[in-house]
Scaffold this motif. Structure first.
Motif, PDB file in Angstrom:
ATOM      1  N   ALA A 125      -9.797 -54.548  44.061  1.00 29.37           N
ATOM      2  CA  ALA A 125      -9.652 -54.900  42.635  1.00 29.37           C
ATOM      3  C   ALA A 125      -9.431 -53.651  41.796  1.00 29.37           C
ATOM      4  O   ALA A 125      -8.584 -53.635  40.895  1.00 29.37           O
ATOM      5  N   ARG A 126     -10.167 -52.606  42.107  1.00 26.50           N
ATOM      6  CA  ARG A 126     -10.012 -51.355  41.359  1.00 26.50           C
ATOM      7  C   ARG A 126      -8.605 -50.779  41.547  1.00 26.50           C
ATOM      8  O   ARG A 126      -7.970 -50.324  40.598  1.00 26.50           O
ATOM      9  N   ILE A 127      -8.108 -50.815  42.766  1.00 22.84           N
ATOM     10  CA  ILE A 127      -6.766 -50.282  43.047  1.00 22.84           C
ATOM     11  C   ILE A 127      -5.700 -51.140  42.363  1.00 22.84           C
ATOM     12  O   ILE A 127      -4.720 -50.613  41.834  1.00 22.84           O
ATOM     13  N   ARG A 128      -5.902 -52.471  42.344  1.00 20.05           N
ATOM     14  CA  ARG A 128      -4.949 -53.356  41.663  1.00 20.05           C
ATOM     15  C   ARG A 128      -4.848 -53.053  40.174  1.00 20.05           C
ATOM     16  O   ARG A 128      -3.853 -53.369  39.539  1.00 20.05           O
ATOM     17  N   HIS A 129      -5.884 -52.431  39.619  1.00 17.53           N
ATOM     18  CA  HIS A 129      -5.882 -52.082  38.195  1.00 17.53           C
ATOM     19  C   HIS A 129      -5.593 -50.608  37.940  1.00 17.53           C
ATOM     20  O   HIS A 129      -5.617 -50.162  36.798  1.00 17.53           O
ATOM     21  N   ASP A 130      -5.338 -49.848  38.991  1.00 22.14           N
ATOM     22  CA  ASP A 130      -5.035 -48.425  38.831  1.00 22.14           C
ATOM     23  C   ASP A 130      -3.567 -48.278  38.422  1.00 22.14           C
ATOM     24  O   ASP A 130      -2.655 -48.602  39.182  1.00 22.14           O
ATOM     25  N   LEU A 178      -8.304 -64.532  44.043  1.00 19.50           N
ATOM     26  CA  LEU A 178      -7.785 -63.602  45.046  1.00 19.50           C
ATOM     27  C   LEU A 178      -8.931 -62.837  45.695  1.00 19.50           C
ATOM     28  O   LEU A 178      -8.990 -62.709  46.921  1.00 19.50           O
ATOM     29  N   SER A 179      -9.856 -62.345  44.896  1.00 25.43           N
ATOM     30  CA  SER A 179     -11.018 -61.626  45.437  1.00 25.43           C
ATOM     31  C   SER A 179     -11.865 -62.523  46.318  1.00 25.43           C
ATOM     32  O   SER A 179     -12.324 -62.110  47.389  1.00 25.43           O
ATOM     33  N   THR A 180     -12.061 -63.766  45.890  1.00 27.37           N
ATOM     34  CA  THR A 180     -12.847 -64.714  46.678  1.00 27.37           C
ATOM     35  C   THR A 180     -12.184 -64.979  48.033  1.00 27.37           C
ATOM     36  O   THR A 180     -12.849 -64.969  49.084  1.00 27.37           O
ATOM     37  N   GLU A 181     -10.879 -65.201  48.016  1.00 29.41           N
ATOM     38  CA  GLU A 181     -10.160 -65.489  49.267  1.00 29.41           C
ATOM     39  C   GLU A 181     -10.079 -64.268  50.172  1.00 29.41           C
ATOM     40  O   GLU A 181     -10.167 -64.382  51.399  1.00 29.41           O
ATOM     41  N   LEU A 182      -9.924 -63.089  49.588  1.00 31.05           N
ATOM     42  CA  LEU A 182      -9.921 -61.861  50.377  1.00 31.05           C
ATOM     43  C   LEU A 182     -11.269 -61.677  51.063  1.00 31.05           C
ATOM     44  O   LEU A 182     -11.336 -61.388  52.263  1.00 31.05           O
ATOM     45  N   ALA A 183     -12.349 -61.878  50.317  1.00 27.84           N
ATOM     46  CA  ALA A 183     -13.694 -61.760  50.895  1.00 27.84           C
ATOM     47  C   ALA A 183     -13.886 -62.774  52.019  1.00 27.84           C
ATOM     48  O   ALA A 183     -14.425 -62.442  53.089  1.00 27.84           O
ATOM     49  N   TYR A 184     -13.446 -64.003  51.799  1.00 22.57           N
ATOM     50  CA  TYR A 184     -13.569 -65.037  52.827  1.00 22.57           C
ATOM     51  C   TYR A 184     -12.825 -64.617  54.097  1.00 22.57           C
ATOM     52  O   TYR A 184     -13.369 -64.709  55.208  1.00 22.57           O
ATOM     53  N   ASN A 185     -11.606 -64.154  53.948  1.00 21.74           N
ATOM     54  CA  ASN A 185     -10.806 -63.745  55.109  1.00 21.74           C
ATOM     55  C   ASN A 185     -11.449 -62.594  55.856  1.00 21.74           C
ATOM     56  O   ASN A 185     -11.511 -62.591  57.091  1.00 21.74           O
ATOM     57  N   CYS A 212      -8.569 -54.608  58.761  1.00 19.62           N
ATOM     58  CA  CYS A 212      -9.095 -54.806  57.397  1.00 19.62           C
ATOM     59  C   CYS A 212      -8.172 -54.135  56.376  1.00 19.62           C
ATOM     60  O   CYS A 212      -7.912 -54.695  55.300  1.00 19.62           O
ATOM     61  N   LEU A 213      -7.672 -52.959  56.730  1.00 19.90           N
ATOM     62  CA  LEU A 213      -6.728 -52.256  55.859  1.00 19.90           C
ATOM     63  C   LEU A 213      -5.474 -53.105  55.653  1.00 19.90           C
ATOM     64  O   LEU A 213      -5.012 -53.273  54.524  1.00 19.90           O
ATOM     65  N   LEU A 214      -4.913 -53.643  56.732  1.00 19.49           N
ATOM     66  CA  LEU A 214      -3.691 -54.450  56.619  1.00 19.49           C
ATOM     67  C   LEU A 214      -3.914 -55.689  55.752  1.00 19.49           C
ATOM     68  O   LEU A 214      -3.085 -56.025  54.900  1.00 19.49           O
ATOM     69  N   ILE A 215      -5.016 -56.375  55.966  1.00 18.23           N
ATOM     70  CA  ILE A 215      -5.326 -57.576  55.191  1.00 18.23           C
ATOM     71  C   ILE A 215      -5.476 -57.225  53.709  1.00 18.23           C
ATOM     72  O   ILE A 215      -4.893 -57.875  52.836  1.00 18.23           O
ATOM     73  N   THR A 216      -6.234 -56.183  53.435  1.00 17.87           N
ATOM     74  CA  THR A 216      -6.511 -55.791  52.056  1.00 17.87           C
ATOM     75  C   THR A 216      -5.271 -55.235  51.378  1.00 17.87           C
ATOM     76  O   THR A 216      -4.973 -55.560  50.224  1.00 17.87           O
ATOM     77  N   GLN A 217      -4.531 -54.413  52.094  1.00 20.20           N
ATOM     78  CA  GLN A 217      -3.304 -53.833  51.548  1.00 20.20           C
ATOM     79  C   GLN A 217      -2.322 -54.945  51.171  1.00 20.20           C
ATOM     80  O   GLN A 217      -1.683 -54.892  50.126  1.00 20.20           O
ATOM     81  N   SER A 218      -2.214 -55.965  52.004  1.00 24.56           N
ATOM     82  CA  SER A 218      -1.336 -57.091  51.717  1.00 24.56           C
ATOM     83  C   SER A 218      -1.785 -57.813  50.452  1.00 24.56           C
ATOM     84  O   SER A 218      -0.957 -58.192  49.608  1.00 24.56           O
ATOM     85  N   ALA A 219      -3.084 -58.003  50.300  1.00 25.08           N
ATOM     86  CA  ALA A 219      -3.602 -58.670  49.104  1.00 25.08           C
ATOM     87  C   ALA A 219      -3.307 -57.849  47.847  1.00 25.08           C
ATOM     88  O   ALA A 219      -2.978 -58.405  46.798  1.00 25.08           O
ATOM     89  N   ILE A 220      -3.398 -56.536  47.957  1.00 23.70           N
ATOM     90  CA  ILE A 220      -3.118 -55.669  46.807  1.00 23.70           C
ATOM     91  C   ILE A 220      -1.645 -55.716  46.454  1.00 23.70           C
ATOM     92  O   ILE A 220      -1.272 -55.938  45.304  1.00 23.70           O
ATOM     93  N   GLN A 221      -0.783 -55.518  47.434  1.00 24.50           N
ATOM     94  CA  GLN A 221       0.642 -55.405  47.146  1.00 24.50           C
ATOM     95  C   GLN A 221       1.261 -56.740  46.748  1.00 24.50           C
ATOM     96  O   GLN A 221       2.268 -56.765  46.049  1.00 24.50           O
ATOM     97  N   SER A 222       0.671 -57.861  47.165  1.00 22.07           N
ATOM     98  CA  SER A 222       1.247 -59.168  46.858  1.00 22.07           C
ATOM     99  C   SER A 222       0.501 -59.932  45.775  1.00 22.07           C
ATOM    100  O   SER A 222       0.845 -61.074  45.487  1.00 22.07           O
ATOM    101  N   ALA A 223      -0.485 -59.325  45.176  1.00 20.74           N
ATOM    102  CA  ALA A 223      -1.288 -60.007  44.154  1.00 20.74           C
ATOM    103  C   ALA A 223      -0.428 -60.558  43.023  1.00 20.74           C
ATOM    104  O   ALA A 223      -0.635 -61.682  42.556  1.00 20.74           O
ATOM    105  N   GLN A 224       0.542 -59.803  42.603  1.00 18.36           N
ATOM    106  CA  GLN A 224       1.416 -60.216  41.504  1.00 18.36           C
ATOM    107  C   GLN A 224       2.244 -61.444  41.907  1.00 18.36           C
ATOM    108  O   GLN A 224       2.478 -62.335  41.103  1.00 18.36           O
TER     109      GLN A 224
END
Length: 192
Positions: free
Chosen positions: A93-98, A179-186, A156-168
């Motif tokens: 979440a922090r990176i998505r807002h950087d 998005l945060s809830t689903e990322l945590a679940y995954n 974990c990096l791949l999953i999280t990186q995908s969530a960051i880059q595709s959030a928009q």
């Protein structure tokens, strides 16, 4: 207190990275030059060249600093899998807002794609190392499944990186909280 030469070098390096961030946000990736960075940092171009060969290298170092700082700024909320996942989701979440990271991701796709599809960058390697160390501890306590901690961390990096880059892209379907809830679940399911 007297400053050592090394302290001065670190301070100059930090000023250069701060100037690069400022240039990137103000001018966009295409217009950032070493001359503009040096001017904004109040140093000469040779001072920048002694550290980095070109503006892309400065930006890569800046991304490493920003992403690593996002991880280090958030203290571990506890131990075990759930705490680690909570931290990963908060960092995402922090990176998505950087502003700097998003500027590169959305406006310099050629640079971003190097670290998404061709090779791991310094920040990615650092995050894998940090997460792997915490995963090993969580495995010892029984909250994370068996497996090579570095391999688990890489996934974990791949999953999280995908969530960051595709959030928009998925924003009309998954708002930030979802998005945060689903990322945590995954991540929790993957590591269980």
């Amino acid at each position: 207190m007297l400053s050592t030469g090394n302290d001065e070098q670190v301070e100059v390096g930090e000023r250069i990275l701060d100037a690069a961030a400022s240039c990137l946000v103000a001018m966009g990736m295409e217009r950032v030059t070493l001359a503009a960075i040096a001017r904004r940092a109040g140093v000469s171009r040779p001072t920048v060249y002694r550290r980095w060969p070109d503006s892309r290298s400065v930006i890569a170092a800046l991304l490493t600093e920003r992403i690593t700082a996002a991880w280090m700024a958030l203290s571990q909320p506890g131990t075990g899998r759930e705490a680690l996942v909570e931290r990963i989701v908060a960092v995402a979440a922090r990176i998505r807002h950087d502003e700097v990271v998003m500027q590169v991701l959305h406006h310099a796709p050629d640079l971003a794609m190097v670290y998404i599809s061709q090779r791991m960058g310094a920040s990615q390697r650092r995050l894998v190392d940090l997460v792997a160390a915490e995963l090993a501890g969580a495995q010892a306590s029984g909250s994370v499944r068996a497996g090579d901690p570095r391999q688990l961390a890489a996934m974990c990096l791949l999953i999280t990186q995908s969530a960051i880059q595709s959030a928009q892209v998925v924003a009309p379907i998954l708002d930030e909280d979802d998005l945060s809830t689903e990322l945590a679940y995954n991540l929790n399911r993957y590591l269980s």
